[in-house]
Design a protein around this motif. Structure first.
Motif: not given
Length: 57
Positions: A6, A48, A9-10, A12-17, A20
């Motif tokens: 988790h 991240a 995943a968090h 990774r989400e921060v990195y991708q956001t 982007h």
């Protein structure tokens, strides 16, 4: 083990956001906030790391 997933995943989400959002800025917008386009991956990685308390690399 699930806790690590988790956290990963968090991050990774921060990195991708972050990646982007910054890649979709114009060069002028990036210049206004003193970011070079080549620095976007590093900035996203730092975001991240900060999201996870700055402890992982």
């Amino acid at each position: 083990m699930a806790g690590r997933y988790h956290e990963w995943a968090h991050r990774r989400e921060v990195y991708q956001t972050t990646f982007h959002e910054l890649t979709h800025c114009s060069d002028r917008e990036l210049a206004d906030i003193s970011i070079a386009r080549c620095d976007i991956p590093r900035i996203a990685a730092e975001a991240a790391r900060m999201a996870s308390g700055g402890h992982s690399r």
